[in-house]
Design a protein around this motif. Structure first.
Motif, PDB file in Angstrom:
ATOM      1  N   VAL A   1       0.770  -1.082   0.114  1.00  0.00           N
ATOM      2  CA  VAL A   1       0.044   0.075   0.011  1.00  0.00           C
ATOM      3  C   VAL A   1       0.846   1.303   0.048  1.00  0.00           C
ATOM      4  N   PRO A   2       0.495   2.338  -0.664  1.00  0.00           N
ATOM      5  CA  PRO A   2       1.197   3.584  -0.708  1.00  0.00           C
ATOM      6  C   PRO A   2       1.170   4.573   0.302  1.00  0.00           C
ATOM      7  N   SER A   3      -0.101   4.195   1.201  1.00  0.00           N
ATOM      8  CA  SER A   3      -0.286   5.319   2.266  1.00  0.00           C
ATOM      9  C   SER A   3      -1.159   4.546   3.302  1.00  0.00           C
ATOM     10  N   VAL A   4      -0.753   5.028   4.575  1.00  0.00           N
ATOM     11  CA  VAL A   4      -1.494   4.588   5.739  1.00  0.00           C
ATOM     12  C   VAL A   4      -1.914   5.654   6.727  1.00  0.00           C
ATOM     13  N   ILE A   5      -2.740   5.469   7.502  1.00  0.00           N
ATOM     14  CA  ILE A   5      -2.833   6.439   8.727  1.00  0.00           C
ATOM     15  C   ILE A   5      -2.241   5.928  10.146  1.00  0.00           C
ATOM     16  N   ILE A   6      -1.543   6.707  10.637  1.00  0.00           N
ATOM     17  CA  ILE A   6      -0.894   6.309  11.914  1.00  0.00           C
ATOM     18  C   ILE A   6      -1.623   7.062  13.060  1.00  0.00           C
ATOM     19  N   LEU A   7      -1.954   6.233  14.107  1.00  0.00           N
ATOM     20  CA  LEU A   7      -2.416   6.783  15.335  1.00  0.00           C
ATOM     21  C   LEU A   7      -1.462   6.825  16.215  1.00  0.00           C
ATOM     22  N   ARG A   8      -1.160   8.019  16.713  1.00  0.00           N
ATOM     23  CA  ARG A   8      -0.204   8.089  17.801  1.00  0.00           C
ATOM     24  C   ARG A   8      -0.921   8.313  19.089  1.00  0.00           C
ATOM     25  N   ILE A   9      -0.410   7.342  19.900  1.00  0.00           N
ATOM     26  CA  ILE A   9      -1.038   7.278  21.242  1.00  0.00           C
ATOM     27  C   ILE A   9       0.089   7.370  22.536  1.00  0.00           C
ATOM     28  N   PRO A  10      -0.201   8.378  23.352  1.00  0.00           N
ATOM     29  CA  PRO A  10       0.785   8.676  24.196  1.00  0.00           C
ATOM     30  C   PRO A  10       0.476   7.239  25.254  1.00  0.00           C
ATOM     31  N   TYR A  11       1.746   6.580  25.730  1.00  0.00           N
ATOM     32  CA  TYR A  11       1.836   5.532  26.433  1.00  0.00           C
ATOM     33  C   TYR A  11       1.024   5.677  27.662  1.00  0.00           C
ATOM     34  N   GLU A  12       1.234   6.720  28.254  1.00  0.00           N
ATOM     35  CA  GLU A  12       0.460   7.120  29.563  1.00  0.00           C
ATOM     36  C   GLU A  12      -0.937   6.696  29.550  1.00  0.00           C
ATOM     37  N   ARG A  13      -1.329   7.108  28.560  1.00  0.00           N
ATOM     38  CA  ARG A  13      -3.258   7.176  28.266  1.00  0.00           C
ATOM     39  C   ARG A  13      -3.565   5.638  28.298  1.00  0.00           C
ATOM     40  N   VAL A  14      -2.674   4.710  27.896  1.00  0.00           N
ATOM     41  CA  VAL A  14      -3.185   3.341  27.755  1.00  0.00           C
ATOM     42  C   VAL A  14      -2.254   2.045  28.616  1.00  0.00           C
ATOM     43  N   LYS A  15      -1.406   2.816  29.366  1.00  0.00           N
ATOM     44  CA  LYS A  15      -0.376   1.704  30.114  1.00  0.00           C
ATOM     45  C   LYS A  15      -0.975   0.704  30.857  1.00  0.00           C
ATOM     46  N   GLU A  16      -2.245   1.041  31.462  1.00  0.00           N
ATOM     47  CA  GLU A  16      -2.810   0.044  32.590  1.00  0.00           C
ATOM     48  C   GLU A  16      -3.442  -0.962  31.545  1.00  0.00           C
ATOM     49  N   ARG A  17      -3.525  -0.890  30.261  1.00  0.00           N
ATOM     50  CA  ARG A  17      -4.267  -1.753  29.332  1.00  0.00           C
ATOM     51  C   ARG A  17      -3.034  -2.494  28.370  1.00  0.00           C
ATOM     52  N   VAL A  18      -2.021  -2.029  28.688  1.00  0.00           N
ATOM     53  CA  VAL A  18      -1.057  -2.724  27.562  1.00  0.00           C
ATOM     54  C   VAL A  18      -0.078  -3.671  28.172  1.00  0.00           C
ATOM     55  N   ARG A  19      -0.042  -4.829  27.646  1.00  0.00           N
ATOM     56  CA  ARG A  19       0.811  -5.982  27.741  1.00  0.00           C
ATOM     57  C   ARG A  19       1.769  -6.032  26.757  1.00  0.00           C
ATOM     58  N   TRP A  20       3.091  -6.265  27.218  1.00  0.00           N
ATOM     59  CA  TRP A  20       4.257  -6.355  26.343  1.00  0.00           C
ATOM     60  C   TRP A  20       4.494  -7.748  26.090  1.00  0.00           C
ATOM     61  N   GLU A  21       4.298  -8.347  24.844  1.00  0.00           N
ATOM     62  CA  GLU A  21       4.050  -9.655  24.437  1.00  0.00           C
ATOM     63  C   GLU A  21       5.001  -9.773  23.308  1.00  0.00           C
ATOM     64  N   MET A  22       5.521 -11.078  23.459  1.00  0.00           N
ATOM     65  CA  MET A  22       6.349 -11.572  22.099  1.00  0.00           C
ATOM     66  C   MET A  22       5.787 -12.528  21.510  1.00  0.00           C
ATOM     67  N   ALA A  23       5.918 -12.470  19.911  1.00  0.00           N
ATOM     68  CA  ALA A  23       5.547 -13.416  19.056  1.00  0.00           C
ATOM     69  C   ALA A  23       6.465 -14.093  18.264  1.00  0.00           C
ATOM     70  N   VAL A  24       7.505 -14.439  19.049  1.00  0.00           N
ATOM     71  CA  VAL A  24       8.606 -15.093  18.180  1.00  0.00           C
ATOM     72  C   VAL A  24       8.128 -16.484  18.027  1.00  0.00           C
ATOM     73  N   GLY A  25       8.839 -16.572  16.636  1.00  0.00           N
ATOM     74  CA  GLY A  25       8.634 -17.833  15.847  1.00  0.00           C
ATOM     75  C   GLY A  25       7.274 -18.005  15.304  1.00  0.00           C
ATOM     76  N   LYS A  26       6.611 -17.041  15.457  1.00  0.00           N
ATOM     77  CA  LYS A  26       5.177 -17.173  14.607  1.00  0.00           C
ATOM     78  C   LYS A  26       5.023 -16.108  13.666  1.00  0.00           C
ATOM     79  N   ARG A  27       4.578 -16.866  12.447  1.00  0.00           N
ATOM     80  CA  ARG A  27       4.450 -16.130  10.950  1.00  0.00           C
ATOM     81  C   ARG A  27       3.163 -15.082  11.253  1.00  0.00           C
ATOM     82  N   PRO A  28       3.395 -13.797  10.421  1.00  0.00           N
ATOM     83  CA  PRO A  28       2.533 -13.044  10.623  1.00  0.00           C
ATOM     84  C   PRO A  28       1.054 -13.449  10.462  1.00  0.00           C
ATOM     85  N   GLU A  29       0.612 -14.497   9.713  1.00  0.00           N
ATOM     86  CA  GLU A  29      -0.796 -14.664   9.504  1.00  0.00           C
ATOM     87  C   GLU A  29      -1.276 -15.839  10.881  1.00  0.00           C
ATOM     88  N   GLU A  30      -0.364 -16.096  11.461  1.00  0.00           N
ATOM     89  CA  GLU A  30      -0.681 -16.831  12.734  1.00  0.00           C
ATOM     90  C   GLU A  30      -1.241 -15.983  13.960  1.00  0.00           C
TER      91      GLU A  30
END
Length: 154
Positions: A64-93
């Motif tokens: 795609v030639p163009s996308v929209i980026i939503l800029r989210i201050p981490y402080e606004r969502v930090k209580e809902r964020v989990r930092w998770e690894m997806a190592v070894g999984k293909r993008p479609e999994e």
């Protein structure tokens, strides 16, 4: 546990959600934007740090030639964020990502609010920018947020 001489990086100032440029987003943003098929399938909202966004774009938005980026201050969502690894999984999994070797660390996944809503909208998003791909691959050219938090090319 980190040794006393090891300095751990702090949380990011911003995380970013990539959405297709079409259809255009409503302005002003609603309280809750529609979920992508991927987010609905996985049960969380996929986001990236500035260090991860180019890899995500080149894996999922390479045609795609163009996308929209939503800029989210981490402080606004930090209580809902989990930092998770997806190592070894293909993008479609389920839970997969472009970083199959774990080089970029965990990805910020935004989960439900306390009321059980999987939501991202005007309360979370600080600003919205259109990013146009500058060549064959996505690079930092055209970053819609000026000189701040410019994505790194790997």
């Amino acid at each position: 546990m980190a040794s006393p001489s090891t300095t751990l990086p702090g949380p990011p100032t911003y995380i970013y959600k990539i959405v297709p440029a079409s259809p255009p987003l409503p302005s002003p943003l609603p309280e809750s934007l529609p979920l992508s098929d991927l987010d609905a399938r996985d049960g969380y909202i996929h986001a990236s740090t500035s260090a991860q966004i180019l890899g995500t774009l080149n894996a999922y938005f390479s045609s795609v030639p163009s996308v929209i980026i939503l800029r989210i201050p981490y402080e606004r969502v930090k209580e809902r964020v989990r930092w998770e690894m997806a190592v070894g999984k293909r993008p479609e999994e389920k839970g997969g990502c472009w970083d199959t070797e774990g080089r970029m660390g965990g990805f910020p996944h935004i989960y439900e609010t306390k009321s059980g809503e999987l939501r991202l909208g005007r309360e979370e998003v600080e600003s919205v920018g259109t990013w146009n791909r500058g060549g064959e691959r996505w690079g930092h050219q055209g970053w819609p947020f000026g000189g701040e938090d410019i994505p790194k090319e790997n």
